[in-house]
Design a protein around this motif. Sequence first.
Motif, PDB file in Angstrom:
ATOM      1  N   ALA A  31       0.857  -1.053   0.020  1.00 30.29           N
ATOM      2  CA  ALA A  31      -0.264   0.083  -0.066  1.00 30.29           C
ATOM      3  C   ALA A  31       0.832   1.292  -0.016  1.00 30.29           C
ATOM      4  O   ALA A  31       1.999   1.186   0.274  1.00 30.29           O
ATOM      5  N   ALA A  32       0.318   2.380  -0.428  1.00 30.65           N
ATOM      6  CA  ALA A  32       0.833   3.722  -0.401  1.00 30.65           C
ATOM      7  C   ALA A  32       0.340   4.556   0.490  1.00 30.65           C
ATOM      8  O   ALA A  32      -0.733   4.614   0.765  1.00 30.65           O
ATOM      9  N   VAL A  33       1.443   5.502   1.327  1.00 29.24           N
ATOM     10  CA  VAL A  33       1.246   6.531   1.882  1.00 29.24           C
ATOM     11  C   VAL A  33       1.236   7.648   1.050  1.00 29.24           C
ATOM     12  O   VAL A  33       2.463   7.984   0.606  1.00 29.24           O
ATOM     13  N   VAL A  34       0.061   8.432   0.697  1.00 29.78           N
ATOM     14  CA  VAL A  34       0.174   9.545   0.050  1.00 29.78           C
ATOM     15  C   VAL A  34      -0.212  10.795   0.944  1.00 29.78           C
ATOM     16  O   VAL A  34      -1.167  10.785   1.530  1.00 29.78           O
ATOM     17  N   ALA A  79       8.803   6.366  -4.741  1.00 27.40           N
ATOM     18  CA  ALA A  79       8.360   5.371  -3.731  1.00 27.40           C
ATOM     19  C   ALA A  79       9.585   4.951  -2.750  1.00 27.40           C
ATOM     20  O   ALA A  79      10.549   4.612  -3.202  1.00 27.40           O
ATOM     21  N   GLU A  80       9.285   4.941  -1.527  1.00 30.16           N
ATOM     22  CA  GLU A  80      10.144   4.374  -0.765  1.00 30.16           C
ATOM     23  C   GLU A  80       9.845   3.543   0.605  1.00 30.16           C
ATOM     24  O   GLU A  80       8.611   4.026   0.918  1.00 30.16           O
ATOM     25  N   HIS A  81      10.392   2.454   0.618  1.00 29.13           N
ATOM     26  CA  HIS A  81       9.835   1.526   1.851  1.00 29.13           C
ATOM     27  C   HIS A  81       9.613   2.401   3.075  1.00 29.13           C
ATOM     28  O   HIS A  81      10.525   3.006   3.444  1.00 29.13           O
ATOM     29  N   PHE A  82       8.536   2.028   3.662  1.00 25.62           N
ATOM     30  CA  PHE A  82       8.297   2.885   5.029  1.00 25.62           C
ATOM     31  C   PHE A  82       8.008   1.999   6.257  1.00 25.62           C
ATOM     32  O   PHE A  82       8.756   2.286   7.310  1.00 25.62           O
ATOM     33  N   LEU A  83       7.316   0.937   6.110  1.00 28.83           N
ATOM     34  CA  LEU A  83       6.839   0.257   7.230  1.00 28.83           C
ATOM     35  C   LEU A  83       6.459  -1.199   6.641  1.00 28.83           C
ATOM     36  O   LEU A  83       5.724  -1.378   5.847  1.00 28.83           O
ATOM     37  N   ASP A  84       6.512  -2.055   7.791  1.00 27.92           N
ATOM     38  CA  ASP A  84       5.777  -3.450   7.345  1.00 27.92           C
ATOM     39  C   ASP A  84       5.095  -3.592   8.601  1.00 27.92           C
ATOM     40  O   ASP A  84       5.497  -3.515  10.028  1.00 27.92           O
ATOM     41  N   VAL A  85       3.651  -4.180   8.320  1.00 26.98           N
ATOM     42  CA  VAL A  85       2.705  -4.372   9.510  1.00 26.98           C
ATOM     43  C   VAL A  85       2.158  -5.658   9.261  1.00 26.98           C
ATOM     44  O   VAL A  85       1.930  -6.171   8.076  1.00 26.98           O
ATOM     45  N   PHE A 105       4.561   1.862   1.479  1.00 31.70           N
ATOM     46  CA  PHE A 105       5.684   2.665   1.026  1.00 31.70           C
ATOM     47  C   PHE A 105       5.104   4.020   0.913  1.00 31.70           C
ATOM     48  O   PHE A 105       3.969   4.677   0.862  1.00 31.70           O
ATOM     49  N   LEU A 106       6.091   5.085   1.170  1.00 31.46           N
ATOM     50  CA  LEU A 106       6.000   6.527   1.130  1.00 31.46           C
ATOM     51  C   LEU A 106       5.793   6.815  -0.320  1.00 31.46           C
ATOM     52  O   LEU A 106       6.711   6.343  -1.114  1.00 31.46           O
ATOM     53  N   ALA A 107       4.833   7.424  -0.892  1.00 27.35           N
ATOM     54  CA  ALA A 107       4.758   7.491  -2.327  1.00 27.35           C
ATOM     55  C   ALA A 107       4.424   8.972  -2.705  1.00 27.35           C
ATOM     56  O   ALA A 107       3.468   9.594  -2.030  1.00 27.35           O
ATOM     57  N   GLU A 108       4.888   9.418  -3.661  1.00 31.65           N
ATOM     58  CA  GLU A 108       4.744  10.753  -4.448  1.00 31.65           C
ATOM     59  C   GLU A 108       4.104  10.483  -5.612  1.00 31.65           C
ATOM     60  O   GLU A 108       4.530   9.593  -6.562  1.00 31.65           O
ATOM     61  N   ILE A 109       2.996  11.132  -6.058  1.00 30.15           N
ATOM     62  CA  ILE A 109       2.271  10.948  -6.961  1.00 30.15           C
ATOM     63  C   ILE A 109       2.288  11.852  -8.027  1.00 30.15           C
ATOM     64  O   ILE A 109       2.415  13.044  -7.719  1.00 30.15           O
ATOM     65  N   ALA A 156       7.355   9.774  12.807  1.00 31.44           N
ATOM     66  CA  ALA A 156       8.370  10.233  11.825  1.00 31.44           C
ATOM     67  C   ALA A 156       8.376  11.589  11.615  1.00 31.44           C
ATOM     68  O   ALA A 156       8.909  12.132  10.702  1.00 31.44           O
ATOM     69  N   GLY A 157       7.338  12.326  12.227  1.00 33.77           N
ATOM     70  CA  GLY A 157       7.076  13.722  11.876  1.00 33.77           C
ATOM     71  C   GLY A 157       6.446  14.004  10.739  1.00 33.77           C
ATOM     72  O   GLY A 157       6.453  15.117  10.070  1.00 33.77           O
ATOM     73  N   LEU A 158       5.779  13.126  10.070  1.00 28.86           N
ATOM     74  CA  LEU A 158       5.321  13.125   8.585  1.00 28.86           C
ATOM     75  C   LEU A 158       3.847  13.512   8.713  1.00 28.86           C
ATOM     76  O   LEU A 158       3.084  13.890   7.801  1.00 28.86           O
ATOM     77  N   LEU A 159       3.150  13.259   9.850  1.00 32.28           N
ATOM     78  CA  LEU A 159       1.751  13.645  10.083  1.00 32.28           C
ATOM     79  C   LEU A 159       1.539  14.340  11.284  1.00 32.28           C
ATOM     80  O   LEU A 159       2.043  13.691  12.605  1.00 32.28           O
TER      81      LEU A 159
END
Length: 132
Positions: A7-10, A60-66, A82-86, A125-128
């Motif tokens: 999945a993607a984090v956008v 895309a950059e791997h971020f987390l496995d859950v 993945f952290l994703a830029e679209i 991570a300071g992203l949200l």
Amino acid sequence: MMLTVAAAVVLREGRLLVVSKQAAPDVFYLPGGKLEPGETHEQAMRREVHEELGVVVREAEHFLDVEAPAAIERVPMSLTVFLAEIDGEPARQAELAALDWVADATRPGLGPAIRDHVIPALVDAGLLAGSS
């Protein structure tokens, strides 16, 4: 049975993109889906984002496995995020019922993996920003 999902984090303006399917319109999760035979996690995420949102993942950059229960199927799930830029503006395609932008884990209907793992990791991570 263990579902394997990518999945993607956008992120945009401090908010996270979440989507729901027509089969379960009140359950929100990240854009993405199951791997097809021979696909890598990143290839599956890129394909699913394009199919669900009509946009292309630029970076895309791997971020987390859950590991958590799948929100819809209610079976164990291995989720690679993945952290994703679209490129482009995401819009409902394919089987999607809705999309929403959330700032924290308080939105009703978030899947357990998103609510309990992904959003807290993004906040850490300071992203949200999360809830204040």
